[in-house]
Design a protein around this motif. Structure first.
Motif, PDB file in Angstrom:
ATOM      1  N   GLY A  38      11.785  20.450  -5.398  1.00  0.00           N
ATOM      2  CA  GLY A  38      11.207  19.169  -5.227  1.00  0.00           C
ATOM      3  C   GLY A  38      12.059  18.047  -5.681  1.00  0.00           C
ATOM      4  N   LEU A  39      11.849  16.764  -5.109  1.00  0.00           N
ATOM      5  CA  LEU A  39      12.803  15.739  -5.138  1.00  0.00           C
ATOM      6  C   LEU A  39      12.357  14.773  -6.577  1.00  0.00           C
ATOM      7  N   ALA A  40      12.711  15.103  -7.651  1.00  0.00           N
ATOM      8  CA  ALA A  40      12.076  14.312  -8.901  1.00  0.00           C
ATOM      9  C   ALA A  40      13.232  13.319  -9.231  1.00  0.00           C
ATOM     10  N   SER A  41      14.497  13.632  -8.855  1.00  0.00           N
ATOM     11  CA  SER A  41      15.597  12.929  -9.433  1.00  0.00           C
ATOM     12  C   SER A  41      15.840  11.536  -8.730  1.00  0.00           C
ATOM     13  N   PRO A  42      15.371  11.213  -7.703  1.00  0.00           N
ATOM     14  CA  PRO A  42      15.207   9.774  -7.120  1.00  0.00           C
ATOM     15  C   PRO A  42      14.899   8.853  -8.121  1.00  0.00           C
ATOM     16  N   LYS A  43      13.704   9.280  -9.077  1.00  0.00           N
ATOM     17  CA  LYS A  43      13.169   8.501  -9.824  1.00  0.00           C
ATOM     18  C   LYS A  43      14.079   8.237 -11.110  1.00  0.00           C
ATOM     19  N   MET A  44      14.870   9.504 -11.350  1.00  0.00           N
ATOM     20  CA  MET A  44      15.770   9.241 -12.331  1.00  0.00           C
ATOM     21  C   MET A  44      16.819   8.271 -12.139  1.00  0.00           C
ATOM     22  N   VAL A  45      17.367   8.206 -10.967  1.00  0.00           N
ATOM     23  CA  VAL A  45      18.642   7.402 -10.432  1.00  0.00           C
ATOM     24  C   VAL A  45      18.087   6.089 -10.481  1.00  0.00           C
ATOM     25  N   ALA A  46      16.762   5.842  -9.975  1.00  0.00           N
ATOM     26  CA  ALA A  46      16.379   4.480 -10.017  1.00  0.00           C
ATOM     27  C   ALA A  46      16.162   3.829 -11.339  1.00  0.00           C
ATOM     28  N   GLY A  47      15.343   5.010 -12.278  1.00  0.00           N
ATOM     29  CA  GLY A  47      15.512   4.526 -13.768  1.00  0.00           C
ATOM     30  C   GLY A  47      16.344   4.101 -14.444  1.00  0.00           C
ATOM     31  N   ALA A  48      17.686   4.878 -14.372  1.00  0.00           N
ATOM     32  CA  ALA A  48      19.054   4.841 -14.659  1.00  0.00           C
ATOM     33  C   ALA A  48      19.754   3.388 -14.326  1.00  0.00           C
ATOM     34  N   MET A  49      19.100   3.134 -12.903  1.00  0.00           N
ATOM     35  CA  MET A  49      19.815   1.945 -12.434  1.00  0.00           C
ATOM     36  C   MET A  49      19.045   0.694 -12.946  1.00  0.00           C
ATOM     37  N   ILE A  50      17.822   0.877 -13.098  1.00  0.00           N
ATOM     38  CA  ILE A  50      17.084  -0.361 -13.947  1.00  0.00           C
ATOM     39  C   ILE A  50      17.535  -0.473 -15.324  1.00  0.00           C
ATOM     40  N   GLY A  51      17.592   0.439 -15.814  1.00  0.00           N
ATOM     41  CA  GLY A  51      18.256   0.521 -17.256  1.00  0.00           C
ATOM     42  C   GLY A  51      19.348  -0.006 -17.481  1.00  0.00           C
ATOM     43  N   GLY A  52      20.388   0.175 -16.492  1.00  0.00           N
ATOM     44  CA  GLY A  52      21.612  -0.533 -16.668  1.00  0.00           C
ATOM     45  C   GLY A  52      21.751  -1.906 -16.168  1.00  0.00           C
ATOM     46  N   ILE A  53      20.548  -2.536 -15.213  1.00  0.00           N
ATOM     47  CA  ILE A  53      20.529  -3.811 -15.131  1.00  0.00           C
ATOM     48  C   ILE A  53      20.153  -4.525 -16.258  1.00  0.00           C
ATOM     49  N   ILE A  54      18.948  -3.853 -16.893  1.00  0.00           N
ATOM     50  CA  ILE A  54      18.567  -4.539 -18.145  1.00  0.00           C
ATOM     51  C   ILE A  54      19.649  -4.608 -19.115  1.00  0.00           C
ATOM     52  N   ALA A  55      20.490  -3.504 -19.431  1.00  0.00           N
ATOM     53  CA  ALA A  55      21.240  -3.470 -20.615  1.00  0.00           C
ATOM     54  C   ALA A  55      22.375  -4.534 -20.173  1.00  0.00           C
TER      55      ALA A  55
END
Length: 93
Positions: free
Chosen positions: A64-81
């Motif tokens: 199952g593909l759960a990691s695209p959410k992880m990639v999106a979350g990491a990118m959003i966290g990077g933008i916020i940081a």
């Protein structure tokens, strides 16, 4: 009214223009902020790398593909940081 104006000017003439100076322990605080910045950058890179590796593993193993959410979350966290770092640099300067 003129007595108040003269008194006001006289009192202000006695107050010197203070020279700015760094607060106590400012160098240690800035060193801590720099370390925290490096930690945030390193954790962001590691998070995106881990999520990308997991995404490749899930794609290769057919899970199952759960990691695209992880990639999106990491990118959003990077933008916020990054935004927070930019705002703090503007506030400090």
């Amino acid at each position: 009214m003129t007595i108040i104006s003269v008194l006001h000017d006289t009192v202000l003439a006695q107050i010197g223009n203070p020279t700015p100076e760094a607060p106590p322990a400012a160098d240690k605080l800035m060193k801590l902020v720099r370390y925290f910045t490096w930690f945030v950058l390193l954790s962001g890179v590691l998070g995106i790398t881990y999520a990308g590796g997991r995404f490749a593993w899930e794609k290769w193993s057919g899970g199952g593909l759960a990691s695209p959410k992880m990639v999106a979350g990491a990118m959003i966290g990077g933008i916020i940081a990054t935004s927070a770092g930019t705002i703090m640099n503007a506030a400090i300067s």
